[in-house]
Scaffold this active site. Structure first.
Site, PDB file in Angstrom:
ATOM      1  N   LYS A  29       0.830  -1.213   0.000  1.00  0.00           N
ATOM      2  CA  LYS A  29       0.000   0.000   0.000  1.00  0.00           C
ATOM      3  C   LYS A  29       0.860   1.258   0.000  1.00  0.00           C
ATOM      4  O   LYS A  29       0.539   2.244  -0.668  1.00  0.00           O
ATOM      5  CB  LYS A  29      -0.947  -0.027   1.213  1.00  0.00           C
ATOM      6  CG  LYS A  29      -2.043  -1.086   1.064  1.00  0.00           C
ATOM      7  CD  LYS A  29      -2.793  -1.397   2.359  1.00  0.00           C
ATOM      8  CE  LYS A  29      -3.711  -2.615   2.123  1.00  0.00           C
ATOM      9  NZ  LYS A  29      -4.426  -3.047   3.333  1.00  0.00           N
TER      10      LYS A  29
ATOM     11  N   ASP B  87     -10.955   2.414   4.066  1.00  0.00           N
ATOM     12  CA  ASP B  87     -11.503   1.099   3.696  1.00  0.00           C
ATOM     13  C   ASP B  87     -12.970   1.157   3.285  1.00  0.00           C
ATOM     14  O   ASP B  87     -13.475   0.236   2.643  1.00  0.00           O
ATOM     15  CB  ASP B  87     -11.416   0.143   4.891  1.00  0.00           C
ATOM     16  CG  ASP B  87     -10.084  -0.587   4.987  1.00  0.00           C
ATOM     17  OD1 ASP B  87      -9.459  -0.807   3.938  1.00  0.00           O
ATOM     18  OD2 ASP B  87      -9.710  -0.958   6.112  1.00  0.00           O
TER      19      ASP B  87
ATOM     20  N   GLN C 293      -5.062  -2.322   9.701  1.00  0.00           N
ATOM     21  CA  GLN C 293      -4.933  -3.603   9.011  1.00  0.00           C
ATOM     22  C   GLN C 293      -5.553  -4.721   9.836  1.00  0.00           C
ATOM     23  O   GLN C 293      -5.287  -4.851  11.029  1.00  0.00           O
ATOM     24  CB  GLN C 293      -3.437  -3.879   8.750  1.00  0.00           C
ATOM     25  CG  GLN C 293      -3.156  -5.131   7.952  1.00  0.00           C
ATOM     26  CD  GLN C 293      -3.500  -5.000   6.465  1.00  0.00           C
ATOM     27  OE1 GLN C 293      -3.713  -3.904   5.955  1.00  0.00           O
ATOM     28  NE2 GLN C 293      -3.572  -6.116   5.769  1.00  0.00           N
TER      29      GLN C 293
HETATM   30  N1  LIG Z   1      -8.233  -2.965   7.019  1.00  0.00           N
HETATM   31  C1  LIG Z   1      -7.922  -3.818   6.048  1.00  0.00           C
HETATM   32  N2  LIG Z   1      -8.144  -3.466   4.759  1.00  0.00           N
HETATM   33  C2  LIG Z   1      -7.813  -4.325   3.744  1.00  0.00           C
HETATM   34  O1  LIG Z   1      -8.033  -4.008   2.552  1.00  0.00           O
HETATM   35  C3  LIG Z   1      -7.232  -5.590   4.068  1.00  0.00           C
HETATM   36  C4  LIG Z   1      -7.019  -5.890   5.430  1.00  0.00           C
HETATM   37  N3  LIG Z   1      -7.380  -4.998   6.385  1.00  0.00           N
HETATM   38  N4  LIG Z   1      -6.493  -7.083   5.776  1.00  0.00           N
HETATM   39  C5  LIG Z   1      -6.051  -8.052   4.798  1.00  0.00           C
HETATM   40  C6  LIG Z   1      -6.782  -7.926   3.482  1.00  0.00           C
HETATM   41  C7  LIG Z   1      -6.039  -8.527   2.312  1.00  0.00           C
HETATM   42  N5  LIG Z   1      -5.862  -7.452   1.358  1.00  0.00           N
HETATM   43  C8  LIG Z   1      -5.150  -7.551   0.156  1.00  0.00           C
HETATM   44  C9  LIG Z   1      -4.918  -6.482  -0.655  1.00  0.00           C
HETATM   45  C10 LIG Z   1      -4.145  -6.587  -1.809  1.00  0.00           C
HETATM   46  C11 LIG Z   1      -3.589  -7.801  -2.178  1.00  0.00           C
HETATM   47  C12 LIG Z   1      -2.732  -7.890  -3.381  1.00  0.00           C
HETATM   48  O2  LIG Z   1      -2.433  -6.898  -4.013  1.00  0.00           O
HETATM   49  N6  LIG Z   1      -2.285  -9.097  -3.762  1.00  0.00           N
HETATM   50  C13 LIG Z   1      -1.423  -9.331  -4.907  1.00  0.00           C
HETATM   51  C14 LIG Z   1      -0.418 -10.424  -4.603  1.00  0.00           C
HETATM   52  C15 LIG Z   1       0.320 -10.282  -3.310  1.00  0.00           C
HETATM   53  C16 LIG Z   1       1.059 -11.561  -2.941  1.00  0.00           C
HETATM   54  O3  LIG Z   1       1.734 -12.141  -3.786  1.00  0.00           O
HETATM   55  O4  LIG Z   1       0.940 -11.969  -1.758  1.00  0.00           O
HETATM   56  C17 LIG Z   1      -2.240  -9.794  -6.100  1.00  0.00           C
HETATM   57  O5  LIG Z   1      -3.365 -10.268  -5.897  1.00  0.00           O
HETATM   58  O6  LIG Z   1      -1.748  -9.706  -7.202  1.00  0.00           O
HETATM   59  C18 LIG Z   1      -3.841  -8.892  -1.394  1.00  0.00           C
HETATM   60  C19 LIG Z   1      -4.619  -8.775  -0.246  1.00  0.00           C
HETATM   61  C20 LIG Z   1      -6.356  -6.306   1.897  1.00  0.00           C
HETATM   62  N7  LIG Z   1      -6.879  -6.515   3.111  1.00  0.00           N
END
Ligand SMILES: Nc1nc(=O)c2c([nH]1)NC[C@@H]1CN(c3ccc(C(=O)N[C@@H](CCC(=O)O)C(=O)O)cc3)C=[N+]21
Length: 284
Positions: A53, A120, A97
Site C-alpha cells: 500500500k 476502507d 490492518q
Molecule cells: N483494514 C484492512 N483493509 C484491507 O483491505 C485488508 C485488510 N485490512 N487485511 C487483509 C486484506 C487482504 N488485502 C489484500 C490487498 C491486496 C492484495 C494484493 O495486491 N495481492 C497481490 C499479490 C500479493 C502476494 O503475492 O501476496 C495480487 O493479488 O496480485 C492482497 C490482499 C487487503 N486486506
C-alpha cells in the site's frame, strides 16, 4: 473456450496514473493527501500487504504515515493511535490492518475511526450511507471488482450475479453495490448455509468467489461465457496463493480474474481512490 483476462494489475496501473494527476492538482492547492496504516503485530502477510500500500502511495504522490504496534499492544494503545490519526491533519485517510491480534475488540476500534477518514469504506457510518444511497467512501474490494468489470466492458446491468461469501470486507457489501440503480444487477448471495451452491453458480453471468475456500468454484458449475472473479486468498503448503476458483474454469468462462494479479491490485487502487477523494472533499 479460453477466458479473457480481467487484468487487475494493468487496470490498477491505469487508475494509479489517473490518480497521480489528481494528486498533483491537489498539491497545487496546497493539499497533500496522506494515507495512514496501523499495523499491529508481526504477521508476514500483513506486513507485505501494508508495504504494498505504501509503495502504491509513493507511485502516485500520496504521503505515507505508518504506525506499528507490537503483537502485545493493548486495546487502549491501539485506540490511542486511532485517536491520534483522527486528529492528524496530514492524514486524510487511513486503515487499521485486519485481522487484529486475539483479545482485541476489532469492531470497537473500527467504530472509532473518523468516518471521513475511513479509507476502507467499512466504518458502520459509511456502510449505512451506502445502504441509504448517500455519498460515502466505498469498500475497496467490491468497488475494485466493479471497476475491473466496467473497464473490460463486462455488462453488469441486468446480469445475474452470484456472490459466494458474506464476510464484512467483500461478501456482505458486494450486493449493496451491485443492486444500486447505477449497476442494476440481480444478486444471489450464497454462503455456508446454501443448500445447492452449484445450482446457483450455473445460472450466473458473473460469479464473485469470496469464500476463502480453495477451488470452490469448479468448471462444471460455470455457465460458458460467464465472468468469474477469484477473490479468495488461501495458501498451500509452499505458501503459494490458492484462489477460490479451480484453474479449469478458465476453459469455460468468458472472463476470469487471475489470482494473484486480479482483484488484489484493484483493492489497493480503490484504497488510493478513497484517500484522494477524501482529500478532494476536504479541499471543497
Ligand atoms: N483494514 C484492512 N483493509 C484491507 O483491505 C485488508 C485488510 N485490512 N487485511 C487483509 C486484506 C487482504 N488485502 C489484500 C490487498 C491486496 C492484495 C494484493 O495486491 N495481492 C497481490 C499479490 C500479493 C502476494 O503475492 O501476496 C495480487 O493479488 O496480485 C492482497 C490482499 C487487503 N486486506
Amino acid at each position: 473456450m479460453t477466458a479473457q483476462i480481467l487484468d487487475g494489475k494493468a487496470t490498477a496501473a491505469a487508475i494509479k496514473s489517473e490518480l497521480a494527476a489528481r494528486v498533483a492538482a491537489l498539491k497545487e492547492k496546497g493539499i497533500t493527501p496522506g494515507l495512514g496504516t496501523v499495523l499491529v503485530g508481526d504477521d508476514p502477510g500483513s506486513q507485505k500487504y501494508v508495504a504494498g500500500k505504501h509503495r502504491d502511495c509513493a507511485q502516485v504522490g500520496i504521503a505515507s504515515i505508518q504506525r506499528e504496534l507490537p503483537a502485545t499492544a493493548t486495546q487502549e494503545e491501539i485506540e490511542a493511535v486511532v485517536r491520534e490519526l483522527n486528529e492528524d491533519p496530514a492524514c486524510t485517510g487511513y486503515l487499521v490492518q485486519l485481522p487484529l491480534p486475539k483479545g482485541i475488540d476489532e469492531n470497537r476500534i473500527l467504530e472509532l475511526i473518523d468516518p471521513d477518514k475511513d479509507a476502507d469504506g467499512l466504518h458502520p457510518m459509511n456502510l449505512g450511507r451506502l445502504v441509504l444511497g448517500e455519498p460515502a467512501p466505498l469498500p475497496c474490494t467490491p468497488n475494485g471488482i466493479l471497476t475491473l468489470l466496467r473497464r473490460h466492458g463486462v455488462e453488469i446491468k441486468g446480469a445475474e450475479v452470484v456472490v459466494v461469501g458474506r464476510g464484512v470486507t467483500i461478501g456482505r457489501p458486494m450486493p449493496l453495490l451491485l443492486t444500486r440503480r447505477s449497476e442494476n444487477a440481480t444478486v444471489t448471495q450464497c454462503h455456508t448455509g446454501t443448500r445447492d451452491l452449484a445450482a446457483h453458480l450455473r445460472r450466473a453471468d458473473i460469479i464473485v468467489a469470496a469464500a476463502g475456500f480453495p477451488h470452490l468454484v469448479r468448471p462444471e458449475d460455470v455457465k460458458p461465457g460467464a465472468a468469474v472473479l477469484d477473490v479468495g486468498v488461501s495458501r498451500n503448503a509452499e505458501g503459494k496463493i490458492v484462489g477460490d476458483v479451480h484453474p479449469g474454469v478458465a476453459e469455460v468462462a468468458g472472463w476470469i480474474s487471475p489470482n494473484p494479479g486480479g482483484v488484489g491490485p484493484m483493492t489497493r487502487a480503490q484504497l488510493l481512490v478513497n484517500v484522494v477523494e477524501a482529500a478532494e472533499r476536504s479541499a471543497g
